[in-house]
Design a protein around this motif. Structure first.
Motif, PDB file in Angstrom:
ATOM      1  N   UNK A  10      22.622 -11.144 -18.787  1.00 43.04           N
ATOM      2  CA  UNK A  10      23.051 -12.207 -20.550  1.00 43.04           C
ATOM      3  C   UNK A  10      22.005 -13.709 -19.913  1.00 43.04           C
ATOM      4  N   UNK A  11      22.518 -14.143 -20.899  1.00 46.14           N
ATOM      5  CA  UNK A  11      21.481 -15.261 -20.999  1.00 46.14           C
ATOM      6  C   UNK A  11      22.406 -16.242 -19.561  1.00 46.14           C
ATOM      7  N   UNK A  12      24.065 -16.654 -20.018  1.00 45.11           N
ATOM      8  CA  UNK A  12      24.117 -17.026 -18.869  1.00 45.11           C
ATOM      9  C   UNK A  12      24.336 -16.455 -17.209  1.00 45.11           C
ATOM     10  N   UNK A  13      23.739 -15.037 -17.101  1.00 45.08           N
ATOM     11  CA  UNK A  13      22.884 -14.695 -15.401  1.00 45.08           C
ATOM     12  C   UNK A  13      21.628 -14.855 -14.998  1.00 45.08           C
ATOM     13  N   UNK A  14      20.681 -15.959 -15.782  1.00 41.14           N
ATOM     14  CA  UNK A  14      19.245 -15.663 -15.507  1.00 41.14           C
ATOM     15  C   UNK A  14      19.538 -17.212 -14.772  1.00 41.14           C
ATOM     16  N   UNK A  15      18.319 -17.196 -13.777  1.00 40.59           N
ATOM     17  CA  UNK A  15      18.774 -18.318 -12.824  1.00 40.59           C
ATOM     18  C   UNK A  15      17.273 -18.996 -12.471  1.00 40.59           C
ATOM     19  N   UNK A  16      17.404 -20.136 -12.308  1.00 36.57           N
ATOM     20  CA  UNK A  16      15.664 -20.305 -12.071  1.00 36.57           C
ATOM     21  C   UNK A  16      14.915 -20.124 -10.509  1.00 36.57           C
ATOM     22  N   UNK A  17      16.273 -20.183 -10.141  1.00 36.24           N
ATOM     23  CA  UNK A  17      15.358 -19.261  -8.996  1.00 36.24           C
ATOM     24  C   UNK A  17      15.217 -17.886  -9.160  1.00 36.24           C
ATOM     25  N   UNK A  18      14.912 -16.956  -9.636  1.00 42.73           N
ATOM     26  CA  UNK A  18      14.697 -15.940 -10.200  1.00 42.73           C
ATOM     27  C   UNK A  18      13.602 -15.888 -10.792  1.00 42.73           C
ATOM     28  N   UNK A  19      13.873 -16.911 -12.149  1.00 38.46           N
ATOM     29  CA  UNK A  19      12.646 -17.313 -12.743  1.00 38.46           C
ATOM     30  C   UNK A  19      11.310 -17.365 -11.969  1.00 38.46           C
ATOM     31  N   UNK A  20      11.214 -18.267 -11.158  1.00 35.97           N
ATOM     32  CA  UNK A  20      10.466 -19.034 -10.455  1.00 35.97           C
ATOM     33  C   UNK A  20       9.786 -18.192  -9.855  1.00 35.97           C
ATOM     34  N   UNK A  21      10.408 -17.018  -8.632  1.00 36.78           N
ATOM     35  CA  UNK A  21      10.044 -16.079  -8.055  1.00 36.78           C
ATOM     36  C   UNK A  21       9.635 -14.925  -9.465  1.00 36.78           C
ATOM     37  N   UNK A  22       9.611 -14.809  -9.728  1.00 37.89           N
ATOM     38  CA  UNK A  22       9.347 -13.956 -11.135  1.00 37.89           C
ATOM     39  C   UNK A  22       7.626 -14.065 -10.948  1.00 37.89           C
ATOM     40  N   UNK A  23       7.971 -15.144 -11.876  1.00 40.88           N
ATOM     41  CA  UNK A  23       6.726 -16.581 -12.349  1.00 40.88           C
ATOM     42  C   UNK A  23       5.679 -16.616 -11.269  1.00 40.88           C
ATOM     43  N   UNK A  24       5.348 -16.134 -10.314  1.00 39.37           N
ATOM     44  CA  UNK A  24       4.705 -16.913  -9.001  1.00 39.37           C
ATOM     45  C   UNK A  24       3.894 -15.666  -8.859  1.00 39.37           C
ATOM     46  N   UNK A  25       4.129 -14.733  -9.100  1.00 39.30           N
ATOM     47  CA  UNK A  25       2.761 -13.146  -8.622  1.00 39.30           C
ATOM     48  C   UNK A  25       1.825 -14.124 -10.218  1.00 39.30           C
ATOM     49  N   UNK A  26       0.625 -13.407  -9.282  1.00 44.03           N
ATOM     50  CA  UNK A  26      -0.204 -13.815 -11.009  1.00 44.03           C
ATOM     51  C   UNK A  26      -0.570 -12.868 -11.975  1.00 44.03           C
ATOM     52  N   UNK A  27       0.206 -11.813 -11.574  1.00 47.19           N
ATOM     53  CA  UNK A  27      -0.609 -10.458 -12.570  1.00 47.19           C
ATOM     54  C   UNK A  27       0.718 -10.535 -13.280  1.00 47.19           C
ATOM     55  N   UNK A  28       1.970 -11.158 -12.805  1.00 53.69           N
ATOM     56  CA  UNK A  28       2.859 -10.848 -13.736  1.00 53.69           C
ATOM     57  C   UNK A  28       2.880 -12.830 -14.341  1.00 53.69           C
ATOM     58  N   UNK A  29       2.216 -12.773 -13.988  1.00 51.85           N
ATOM     59  CA  UNK A  29       2.092 -14.586 -15.325  1.00 51.85           C
ATOM     60  C   UNK A  29       0.566 -14.255 -15.877  1.00 51.85           C
ATOM     61  N   UNK A  30       0.177 -13.316 -15.856  1.00 54.09           N
ATOM     62  CA  UNK A  30      -1.046 -12.569 -17.364  1.00 54.09           C
ATOM     63  C   UNK A  30       0.227 -12.217 -17.877  1.00 54.09           C
ATOM     64  N   UNK A  31       0.791 -11.537 -17.450  1.00 49.80           N
ATOM     65  CA  UNK A  31       1.838 -10.444 -18.452  1.00 49.80           C
ATOM     66  C   UNK A  31       2.475 -11.649 -19.414  1.00 49.80           C
ATOM     67  N   UNK A  32       2.901 -12.357 -18.603  1.00 58.54           N
ATOM     68  CA  UNK A  32       3.738 -13.568 -19.571  1.00 58.54           C
ATOM     69  C   UNK A  32       3.142 -14.713 -20.804  1.00 58.54           C
ATOM     70  N   UNK A  33       1.766 -14.373 -20.084  1.00 55.09           N
ATOM     71  CA  UNK A  33       1.054 -14.899 -21.029  1.00 55.09           C
ATOM     72  C   UNK A  33       0.090 -14.293 -22.318  1.00 55.09           C
ATOM     73  N   UNK A  34      -0.079 -13.181 -22.245  1.00 53.93           N
ATOM     74  CA  UNK A  34      -0.232 -12.152 -23.343  1.00 53.93           C
ATOM     75  C   UNK A  34       1.070 -11.960 -24.571  1.00 53.93           C
ATOM     76  N   UNK A  35       2.699 -12.142 -23.564  1.00 60.54           N
ATOM     77  CA  UNK A  35       3.556 -12.223 -24.640  1.00 60.54           C
ATOM     78  C   UNK A  35       4.212 -13.085 -25.379  1.00 60.54           C
ATOM     79  N   UNK A  36       3.456 -14.331 -24.727  1.00 59.95           N
ATOM     80  CA  UNK A  36       3.436 -15.893 -25.039  1.00 59.95           C
ATOM     81  C   UNK A  36       3.022 -15.887 -26.183  1.00 59.95           C
TER      82      UNK A  36
END
Length: 103
Positions: A10-36
């Motif tokens: 849920x929105x209230x359960x999202x933590x910035x450190x987890x988001x940053x860790x997920x975004x810190x990997x190049x392939x995952x960042x590529x996925x996020x860019x495609x979805x954006x």
């Protein structure tokens, strides 16, 4: 066609450190860019990535469990979309900054 939402925080359960860790990997960042670029979402197999299908599934699951994206099923397809509204509400400017960074 039945539509089923896969488990995600849920929105209230999202933590910035987890988001940053997920975004810190190049392939995952590529996925996020495609979805954006596609707010309505993309079927998981339609995102071009230099990885195997099992690695793709791992990266998508990591992003979903971090609260970066939302995934639902449509028949046999899994459609992912960026949780931009939730992330912008929790961490204003984070996604904009990440997406505007040089590739």
């Amino acid at each position: 066609m039945t539509r089923k939402q896969l488990p995600q925080p849920d929105r209230a359960e999202i933590r910035v450190e987890t988001v940053l860790q997920a975004l810190g990997e190049p392939v995952r960042l590529q996925i996020v860019r495609a979805l954006a670029d596609t707010p309505e979402g993309i079927a998981c197999g339609e995102i071009e990535l230099p990885v195997t299908p099992s690695t793709r599934a791992h990266h998508l699951r990591t992003l979903r469990e971090a609260g970066v994206l939302s995934t639902h099923t449509e028949g046999t397809r899994r459609i992912s979309s960026l949780r931009r509204e939730d992330l912008d509400a929790l961490y204003p400017g984070l996604l904009t900054g990440v997406l505007s960074a040089e590739q």
